[in-house]
Design an enzyme around this catalytic site. Structure first.
Site, mmCIF file in Angstrom:
data_model
loop_
_atom_site.group_PDB
_atom_site.id
_atom_site.type_symbol
_atom_site.label_atom_id
_atom_site.label_comp_id
_atom_site.label_asym_id
_atom_site.label_seq_id
_atom_site.Cartn_x
_atom_site.Cartn_y
_atom_site.Cartn_z
ATOM 1 N N THR A 265 0.868 -1.181 0.000
ATOM 2 C CA THR A 265 0.000 0.000 0.000
ATOM 3 C C THR A 265 0.906 1.233 0.000
ATOM 4 O O THR A 265 2.031 1.178 0.518
ATOM 5 C CB THR A 265 -0.946 0.020 1.228
ATOM 6 O OG1 THR A 265 -0.170 -0.180 2.396
ATOM 7 C CG2 THR A 265 -2.017 -1.029 1.131
ATOM 8 N N VAL B 62 1.078 4.512 1.326
ATOM 9 C CA VAL B 62 1.587 5.249 2.497
ATOM 10 C C VAL B 62 2.558 4.364 3.285
ATOM 11 O O VAL B 62 3.639 4.791 3.700
ATOM 12 C CB VAL B 62 0.421 5.726 3.396
ATOM 13 C CG1 VAL B 62 0.960 6.409 4.649
ATOM 14 C CG2 VAL B 62 -0.503 6.671 2.642
ATOM 15 N N CYS B 63 2.175 3.092 3.467
ATOM 16 C CA CYS B 63 3.019 2.154 4.219
ATOM 17 C C CYS B 63 4.382 1.998 3.554
ATOM 18 O O CYS B 63 5.407 1.868 4.225
ATOM 19 C CB CYS B 63 2.341 0.787 4.328
ATOM 20 S SG CYS B 63 0.711 0.852 5.071
ATOM 21 N N THR B 64 4.400 2.001 2.234
ATOM 22 C CA THR B 64 5.674 1.865 1.509
ATOM 23 C C THR B 64 6.609 3.017 1.868
ATOM 24 O O THR B 64 7.789 2.815 2.159
ATOM 25 C CB THR B 64 5.404 1.832 -0.018
ATOM 26 O OG1 THR B 64 4.557 0.724 -0.290
ATOM 27 C CG2 THR B 64 6.690 1.713 -0.812
ATOM 28 N N LEU C 230 7.849 2.588 5.687
ATOM 29 C CA LEU C 230 8.904 1.600 5.969
ATOM 30 C C LEU C 230 10.221 2.017 5.326
ATOM 31 O O LEU C 230 11.293 1.789 5.878
ATOM 32 C CB LEU C 230 8.458 0.194 5.577
ATOM 33 C CG LEU C 230 7.702 -0.476 6.743
ATOM 34 C CD1 LEU C 230 6.280 -0.011 6.856
ATOM 35 C CD2 LEU C 230 7.791 -1.975 6.697
#
Ligand code: BEZ
Length: 220
Positions: A43, A45-47, A50
Site C-alpha cells: 500500500t 503510504v506504508c511503503t 517503511l
C-alpha cells in the site's frame, strides 16, 4: 482486548519475522525498541513509511533503538514487498517485520481498527492493523504509544525526538518543553528545590516558581 498504559510492561510474545522467529523481550535485549504496525503490505503510504524507517537506521542505532514492523500479511508478502520498498525508496531495509497472520500480536497490542475494513483482506470482515507506535525501553516498559489514522503517514523524526527526550530525562532531573529538539533549553523538574537547582543547574532561569529553564552541557 488489552489496556496498555505508559509504564506498564510491554507484553512478550513469539512471532515469525522477516529476520526469523523471535521472542520479543529477548530480541529487545538491552536496547530500546520501536514496535510499529501498518495496515497492509503493498500500500502506498506504508511503503513510504517503511522506507523512511530504513533510511533512519543509523539514527536509531546511535540511540540504541531497534525498530520492528508488523502487519497481518504473510512472510512471503513481506519479503516481496521489502524488495519493492528498497527499489522505490532507495534503501536497504534490514529491520524485521512481523508476519502477524493470526493477529495474535495485533490483539495483544490493541492494533486492530474497528472501522476501516479491507474488503480484499484474506480474513474478510476482520479489521486490519492500524498505524500504532510503541516505544519500549530496555526494562521492557512502554514509554510512548501513538495511533495514527490509515490516511496519514507517520513522522518518524518525531518518534526519534521523543526517544531523545525520554533518554535525556531518564538521565537528568529535567523535562522537555513544547517543540523541544536536542540542544535546546530544558525545564528543571518540579521535584528539584531551588537550592538543588543552584548546584545542579547553575544559572537556571526562573520564569515562574514552577517554570525554570536551564541549558544542559553537551552529552548530558
Ligand atoms: C496506505 O498505506 O496507503 C493505506 C493503507 C490502508 C488504508 C489507506 C492507505
Amino acid at each position: 482486548m488489552s489496556s496498555l498504559r505508559l509504564g506498564s510492561t510491554a507484553p512478550d510474545f513469539q512471532a515469525d519475522t522477516t529476520n526469523g522467529p523471535i521472542n520479543f523481550h529477548e530480541w529487545i535485549g538491552d536496547s530500546w525498541a520501536i514496535l510499529f504496525s501498518h495496515p497492509a503490505d503493498f500500500t502506498p503510504v506504508c511503503t513510504t513509511e517503511l522506507g523512511e524507517v530504513a533510511k533512519l537506521s543509523e539514527e536509531f542505532q546511535k540511540r540504541n533503538v531497534k525498530a520492528i514492523g508488523l502487519s497481518t500479511n504473510e512472510l512471503k508478502d513481506h519479503d516481496q514487498w521489502v524488495s519493492d520498498i528498497n527499489e522505490v525508496t532507495n534503501v536497504d531495509l534490514r529491520f524485521p517485520i512481523i508476519a502477524d497472520v493470526d493477529r495474535k500480536v495485533s490483539i495483544l497490542y490493541d492494533m486492530l481498527d474497528s472501522e476501516e475494513h479491507d474488503p480484499t483482506n484474506v480474513l474478510d470482515g476482520i479489521p486490519f492493523t492500524i498505524r500504532s507506535v510503541y516505544i519500549i525501553d530496555p526494562k521492557k516498559k512502554i514509554r510512548l504509544t501513538i495511533t495514527y489514522p490509515a490516511s496519514c503517514g507517520r513522522n518518524f523524526d518525531e518518534i526519534l525526538r521523543v526517544v531523545d527526550s525520554l533518554q535525556l530525562t531518564d538521565r537528568n532531573k529535567v523535562v522537555t518543553p513544547a517543540n523541544w529538539t536536542p540542544g535546546q533549553e530544558v525545564i528543571v523538574h518540579n521535584s528539584v528545590t531551588n537550592e538543588q537547582a543552584e548546584k545542579e543547574f547553575p544559572g537556571y532561569k526562573e520564569v515562574r516558581p514552577y517554570l525554570r529553564f536551564t541549558t544542559l552541557p553537551k552529552d548530558s
